[in-house]
Design an enzyme around this catalytic site. Structure first.
Site, PDB file in Angstrom:
ATOM      1  N   TYR A   1     -71.622  74.809 -43.978  1.00 37.60           N
ATOM      2  CA  TYR A   1     -70.721  75.316 -45.417  1.00 37.60           C
ATOM      3  C   TYR A   1     -69.301  76.432 -44.650  1.00 37.60           C
ATOM      4  CZ  TYR A   1     -69.112  77.952 -49.398  1.00 37.60           C
ATOM      5  OH  TYR A   1     -68.241  78.664 -50.415  1.00 37.60           O
TER       6      TYR A   1
ATOM      7  N   GLU B   1     -62.638  75.863 -50.192  1.00 39.22           N
ATOM      8  CA  GLU B   1     -63.908  75.859 -49.707  1.00 39.22           C
ATOM      9  C   GLU B   1     -64.434  74.347 -49.360  1.00 39.22           C
ATOM     10  OE1 GLU B   1     -67.102  75.129 -52.864  1.00 39.22           O
ATOM     11  OE2 GLU B   1     -67.972  76.901 -52.014  1.00 39.22           O
TER      12      GLU B   1
END
Ligand code: GDP
Ligand code: MN
Length: 394
Positions: free
Chosen positions: A109, A197
């Site tokens: 992530y 992101e």
């Protein structure tokens, strides 16, 4: 403003971030053709909507034949895909992105967000990618790495290297991860994004770092100087109630309840929402008509509020300083006549030209419910809404 994954990947590529090769498709036939252009043996068909968690909803499909691609495309296109981020109405899939499939060794992530409290960009990363950041913080809180960027110097290579090492990446991957992190930061600051992101950023089996998914949001207030970004807007993905209001210069945010609100000033608008809740109702929207609102603007506000089919009563709450109660009242009268309103309308006026305003409403012959204070107005609108509902039911 949000953009689609394929648009985000296009931008990331320009900033040196590695992304899979892919192409956009508007039909099943085109999806199959895109795959043939890419060669390879496996492809991923991805629904382009402004939402994450598409995978779990069937919006990301790995395919190994033309038939599978065509079936996946048939299923996705034209569908309102419901993810746990879209709400029950889902989002319309109008285009697909077809990519060469990646062989994944590890999912990471990586997120860059503007932290409003710190007034700085914060990099958030975790070696436990693939799940959403909320899940990571619930299940693997210790895996989360946070790194604050000093705006005076921007993100430095050593800082990106530190993040890469903390992720436990093997030495050959460090340089690529650093390039990816620096690329995301450069994009964010040069394009006025407030969030980038990459989830997942993957380590491939052949030892490369690739951005497999990408989500970017831009600062609406900076769009005027980023025409190239504004062009990426896809209104089909936005709340149509908000688009209608925004296009007309009204400050509007859609909510879930039944009481439509027309208020002046953001603070009073928020207080009004609270008061409606305290009186036992649920607001349908936030709407700030602004200062010096003309009767036309008030009429437009009614239209914006009534675009929401859930609205069953309306509260107009004006504390007029720059505004004029007589203009507001004229707007209310015009709206009720032109839009042939049947639902209860409560109006609380206070401040500049209040007497003239009240007179206009009283002499209109319309069934406007006047209110004195904010508390009184909230009570009256919730009461009138309940009465109307009761009458309808019996
Ligand atoms: P999201 O569900 O909207 O976040 O869509 P993603 O693009 O993140 O895809 C969801 C998941 O599908 C990823 O976390 C991967 O596990 C998987 N996935 C996506 N693309 C590929 C691919 O090219 N190869 C493999 N093996 N898995 C993929
Ligand atoms: Mn994802």
């Amino acid at each position: 403003m949000d953009i689609h994954e394929y648009q985000a990947k296009e931008l990331l590529k320009r900033f040196g971030v590695q992304v899979p090769r892919g192409g956009i498709a508007y039909s099943p036939e085109q999806a199959v053709y895109r795959a043939s252009e890419l060669s390879g043996e496996r492809w991923v068909v991805k629904a382009q909507i402004h939402s994450g968690a598409r995978g779990k909803a069937g919006g990301v499909r790995i395919c190994s034949t033309e038939e599978e691609i065509s079936d996946a495309a048939h299923w996705m296109l034209g569908r309102r895909l419901v993810t746990h981020q879209t709400g029950p109405q889902g989002k319309l899939v109008g285009r697909l992105y077809v990519e060469e499939a990646t062989n994944i060794a590890q999912e990471i992530y990586l997120g860059l967000v503007m932290d409003r409290k710190l007034e700085r960009v914060v990099v958030v990363a975790s070696a436990q990618g693939g799940m959403e950041i909320e899940e990571i913080s619930a299940n693997e809180p210790d895996s989360i790495i946070r790194s604050v960027v000093d705006p005076a110097v921007g993100m430095q290579a050593f800082q990106a290297r530190e993040i890469a090492f903390s992720l436990g990446l093997e030495p050959p991957m460090i340089a690529q991860a650093v390039k990816t992190i620096l690329g995301c930061y450069a994009l964010m600051s040069e394009m006025d994004a407030n969030m980038v992101e990459i989830n997942p950023m993957v380590v491939t089996r052949s030892g490369e770092i690739v951005a497999l998914d990408a989500k970017i949001s831009f600062d609406d207030n900076a769009l005027f100087r980023r025409p190239e970004i504004s062009e990426l807007r896809d209104k089909s993905q936005e709340d149509s109630r908000e688009t209608f209001a925004e296009d007309r210069g009204l400050s509007y945010i859609g909510l879930e309840g039944e009481i439509g609100c027309i208020v002046n000033g953001a603070g009073l608008a928020m207080a009004t929402l609270d008061m409606i809740k305290m009186s036992g109702g649920e607001p349908a929207n936030f709407l700030d008509v602004g200062g010096g609102a003309s009767p036309d603007r008030v009429l437009m506000s009614f239209k914006a509020v009534l675009n929401d089919p859930n609205v069953e009563a309306i509260l107009v709450n004006i504390f007029a300083g720059i505004n004029r109660c007589d203009w507001i009242a004229e707007g209310v009268v015009r709206a009720m006549r032109e839009l042939e309103l049947q639902m209860p309308v409560v109006v609380r006026l206070s401040g500049t030209n209040v007497e003239e305003g009240r007179k206009i409403l009283a002499e209109s012959g319309l069934a406007v419910i006047p209110a004195e204070t904010l508390a009184d107005a909230a009570d009256k609108v919730v009461g009138a809404w309940k009465d109307a509902k009761f009458k309808e039911a019996s």
